[in-house]
Design an enzyme around this catalytic site. Structure first.
Site, short mmCIF file in Angstrom:
data_model
loop_
_atom_site.label_atom_id
_atom_site.label_comp_id
_atom_site.label_asym_id
_atom_site.label_seq_id
_atom_site.Cartn_x
_atom_site.Cartn_y
_atom_site.Cartn_z
N PRO A 1 38.59 42.62 38.74
CA PRO A 1 38.89 41.26 39.15
C PRO A 1 38.75 41.09 40.66
O PRO A 1 38.72 42.09 41.38
CB PRO A 1 40.35 41.07 38.73
CG PRO A 1 40.74 42.26 37.96
CD PRO A 1 39.75 43.33 38.21
N THR B 1 35.17 45.97 47.76
CA THR B 1 34.47 46.06 49.03
C THR B 1 35.08 47.14 49.90
O THR B 1 34.37 47.94 50.53
CB THR B 1 34.54 44.71 49.77
OG1 THR B 1 34.19 43.69 48.85
CG2 THR B 1 33.62 44.68 50.95
N GLU C 1 63.65 25.30 32.15
CA GLU C 1 63.48 26.68 32.60
C GLU C 1 64.47 27.62 31.91
O GLU C 1 64.12 28.73 31.51
CB GLU C 1 63.64 26.78 34.12
CG GLU C 1 62.58 26.02 34.92
CD GLU C 1 61.16 26.53 34.67
OE1 GLU C 1 60.99 27.71 34.33
OE2 GLU C 1 60.22 25.72 34.80
P1 ADP Z 1 37.09 42.69 46.31
O1 ADP Z 1 35.85 43.16 46.98
O2 ADP Z 1 37.50 43.53 45.14
O3 ADP Z 1 37.11 41.24 45.96
P2 ADP Z 1 38.22 43.34 48.84
O4 ADP Z 1 37.86 44.76 48.93
O5 ADP Z 1 37.40 42.41 49.63
O6 ADP Z 1 38.28 42.87 47.34
O7 ADP Z 1 39.75 43.19 49.24
C1 ADP Z 1 40.22 42.09 49.94
C2 ADP Z 1 41.42 42.46 50.77
O8 ADP Z 1 42.52 42.78 49.94
C3 ADP Z 1 41.18 43.68 51.60
O9 ADP Z 1 40.67 43.35 52.85
C4 ADP Z 1 42.56 44.31 51.71
O10 ADP Z 1 43.27 43.75 52.78
C5 ADP Z 1 43.25 43.87 50.45
N1 ADP Z 1 43.25 44.93 49.42
C6 ADP Z 1 42.72 44.83 48.18
N2 ADP Z 1 42.92 45.95 47.48
C7 ADP Z 1 43.57 46.81 48.28
C8 ADP Z 1 44.04 48.16 48.12
N3 ADP Z 1 43.88 48.83 46.98
N4 ADP Z 1 44.68 48.72 49.16
C9 ADP Z 1 44.86 48.04 50.32
N5 ADP Z 1 44.42 46.79 50.52
C10 ADP Z 1 43.79 46.16 49.53
ZN ZN Z 2 57.74 25.62 30.85
#
Ligand code: ADP
Ligand code: ZN
Length: 602
Positions: free
Chosen positions: A205, A211, A426
């Site tokens: 997701p 990345t 709720e």
């Molecule tokens: P994707 O490429 O899966 O959409 P990204 O790698 O761009 O996600 O992640 C976006 C941001 O979320 C990162 O810059 C980081 O700050 C945070 N993040 C996401 N997953 C992690 C993780 N496992 N550990 C630390 N930071 C994370």
């Molecule tokens: Zn409800």
């Protein structure tokens, strides 16, 4: 029937514009420019030059005389005097008479002025535009570089990101560690003849750190990192996606060992469906990518990482062995993963000692890494707003709600009746859930309106890592969804629009039970529905006859109705507790799971 190749058009436009501008420059700007080169001298100088036979061309005009020196490198101008013998003297001095002196400068000067200068101007503009596009689109491309590009276009630093910066995701890191090892020492693998997979597909997701993981591989292996996003191929390089792919791989080969990272690969790697008027451009780009991946040897040191959240939409040709044959799932973090991610991001901010990260992680169930990073940042902002020097527990708790449900709407005024309705609604959910499982169903319920539009907000208890659900559990869940509406009915005898989201969720579950999980007697284990886009909320498409669809609809209604009745029954049986809890929530506006259970048991 093939679609017209529109992608080439913008380039043609560009060239037409260039030619038009050249003509414009030649007719307006150059003469003006040339005029400026003309030096004004007095008549005496002119006479002296005539006498010394230093005049090359001369043009006697109505009110002025334009002339050049002997080797035509400079143009002069002087006022015209009454001088009858002038023409003869000029002839004697060997000057040549000319009509358009300004245009008859030395061939070198005119070549420079008319052609070289405009060309330089256009190359300059082109460079400037390409640099602007580069900055805007990240990937970048020269508008008339015809698919050539500087290494800088893709070469992004991996920003020193290491595996340690990516919290959780241990399985993914494990699969990628081998690639790091390979990039460190390809010879070790070559000696045995083992080939690394050429392509690794990171699926999961959005915001789970795909990345980041790709950058971490490059960072760990200390190799160049070429990054480009699939949509950049489609958007930025209209008409030359294929040549961009070629170029990307050419550069990668020069810098090998290295990592090539293609984000959102589904933008180019979508199944080729052969539809009429299909996307020619995208198919060419994809074909080129496939060719390139076949083109380099398994041991050339180039590893292609790609990320997608729609793996099922990828063309099978991309995922076959020899291309992206390794798939690394990057899932939403579990409780431990969330705690670690919070801690990683909390390192960058000042946090007070009493913060319990595990509890925050528990409350933020279902949050992705990106959301957790956001939660930490929101908490820091909140601490600044309230003038504190470091982030405390309540900052983090509040920011979970901010990130998930939006900011508190300070000025939203509910009427008293609405507030009662929300309180009962709720509590209805929570009470039905509690009576079915005999445990605390919620962390917290608040009836403070949020900017997201939610009038109340319920923070569910972390369910632990659960991979299977029994039929009873799903039915109970449906009953819980209907509990809000049921409470309104029981308490007020009337119903509100507040249940719209509950209805949606309950229906989704009930439909899935019948058409996908084979939980109805009538259809046994036959799939009546297929799902695509599992990481993006899931799109369903029916795979059955119209009669069956009607029958499914009928059964869904029956199922939800039954659970709705069950929920109402539970609430009627616990009417006293319902009132007590709803009053408490109405008064306090917030109730924690512990308080809830206390009142329920008390
Ligand atoms: P994707 O490429 O899966 O959409 P990204 O790698 O761009 O996600 O992640 C976006 C941001 O979320 C990162 O810059 C980081 O700050 C945070 N993040 C996401 N997953 C992690 C993780 N496992 N550990 C630390 N930071 C994370
Ligand atoms: Zn409800």
């Amino acid at each position: 029937m093939k679609k017209e190749k529109s992608p080439k058009r913008p380039l043609i436009y560009y060239y037409i514009i260039v030619v038009l501008c050249l003509m414009l420059i030649n007719s307006l700007v150059v003469p003006w420019f040339a005029q400026r080169q003309v030096q004004l001298v007095d008549y005496n100088t002119f006479l002296d030059m005539t006498q010394q036979q230093q005049i090359g061309l001369v043009e006697v005009q109505e009110d002025q005389i334009v002339f050049t020196n002997k080797d035509n490198t400079a143009i002069y101008k002087t006022g015209r005097m009454e001088d009858p013998a002038l023409v003869e003297r000029l002839i004697d001095s060997g000057a040549r008479f000319s009509q358009e002196i300004v245009e008859e400068m030395s061939p070198l000067t005119s070549l420079l002025l008319y052609w070289i200068l405009p060309m330089l101007i256009f190359i300059g503009i082109g460079q400037w535009m390409s640099r602007r596009m580069l900055r805007k689109g990240g990937g970048g491309g020269m508008p008339f570089g015809l698919g050539k590009s500087g290494a800088k276009e893709y070469d992004k630093s991996s920003e020193g990101i290491r595996f340690a910066d990516v919290a959780g995701e241990d399985e993914a890191k494990e699969s990628l560690a081998e690639i790091v090892d390979y990039l460190h020492d390809p010879d070790k693998y070559k000696q045995i003849g083992a080939a690394m997979p050429k392509g690794v597909l990171l699926v999961g997701p959005p915001g789970t750190g795909k990345t980041m993981l790709a950058k971490a591989v490059a960072g760990e292996a200390d190799v160049p990192f070429f990054a480009i996003s699939g949509s950049a191929f489609v958007e930025m390089f209209v008409g030359m996606g294929a040549s961009k792919v070629r170029d990307l791989f050419r550069q990668a080969k020069e810098k090998a060992p290295c990592i090539v990272f293609i984000d959102e690969i589904d933008a180019i790697g979508k199944k080729r469906d052969g539809q009429l008027g299909g996307n020619d451009e995208r198919e060419q780009t994809l074909n080129q990518l496939l060719t390139e991946m076949d083109g380099f040897e398994g041991n050339s040191g180039i590893i292609v990482l790609a990320a997608t959240n729609r793996p099922e939409a990828l063309d099978p040709a991309l995922t076959r062995p020899g291309r992206f044959d390794r798939r690394v799932p990057v899932e939403l973090p579990d409780l431990k993963g969330r705690e670690e991610i919070l801690k990683v991001h909390a390192r960058k901010i000042k946090v007070s000692d009493d913060v319990n990260f595990q509890q925050i992680a528990r409350m933020a169930s279902g949050a992705s890494g990106a959301e957790l990073a956001n939660i930490v940042n929101e908490a820091a902002l909140r601490a600044v707003r309230s003038g504190r020097g470091c982030v405390n527990q309540s900052d983090l708790e509040e920011s979970i709600e901010v990130v998930i449900a939006g900011y508190q709407k300070k000025n939203a005024i509910l009427t008293d009746q609405e507030k009662w309705t929300v309180a009962y609604h709720e509590i209805g959910h929570a009470l039905v859930a509690a009576m079915q499982t005999q445990s605390a169903p919620v962390q917290k319920i608040t009836i403070i309106p949020r900017t997201s539009g939610a009038l109340g907000y319920t923070m569910q208890v972390e369910e632990g890592n659960k991979y299977l659900m029994t039929r009873e559990e799903i039915e109970n869940k449906i009953a819980t969804y209907t509990g809000g509406r049921a409470a309104e009915e029981v308490a007020f005898g009337t119903i509100s629009t507040g249940a719209a989201n509950d209805i949606e969720q309950a229906t989704k579950l009930a439909r899935a039970m019948i058409s996908r999980y084979g939980m109805s007697k009538a259809f046994d284990m036959v799939a009546m529905e297929t799902v695509s886009g599992q990481y993006l909320g899931g799109e369903h498409s029916m795979a059955c006859s119209m009669q069956t669809q009607a029958e499914i609809d009928h059964q869904v209604v029956e199922l939800v109705k039954k659970q709705h009745e069950k929920a109402a029954q539970i609430l009627l049986e616990n009417r006293e507790k319902l009132d007590q809890l709803a009053h408490y929530l109405y008064e306090k506006e917030t109730i924690t799971g512990a308080e809830f259970m206390e009142i329920l048991r008390g």
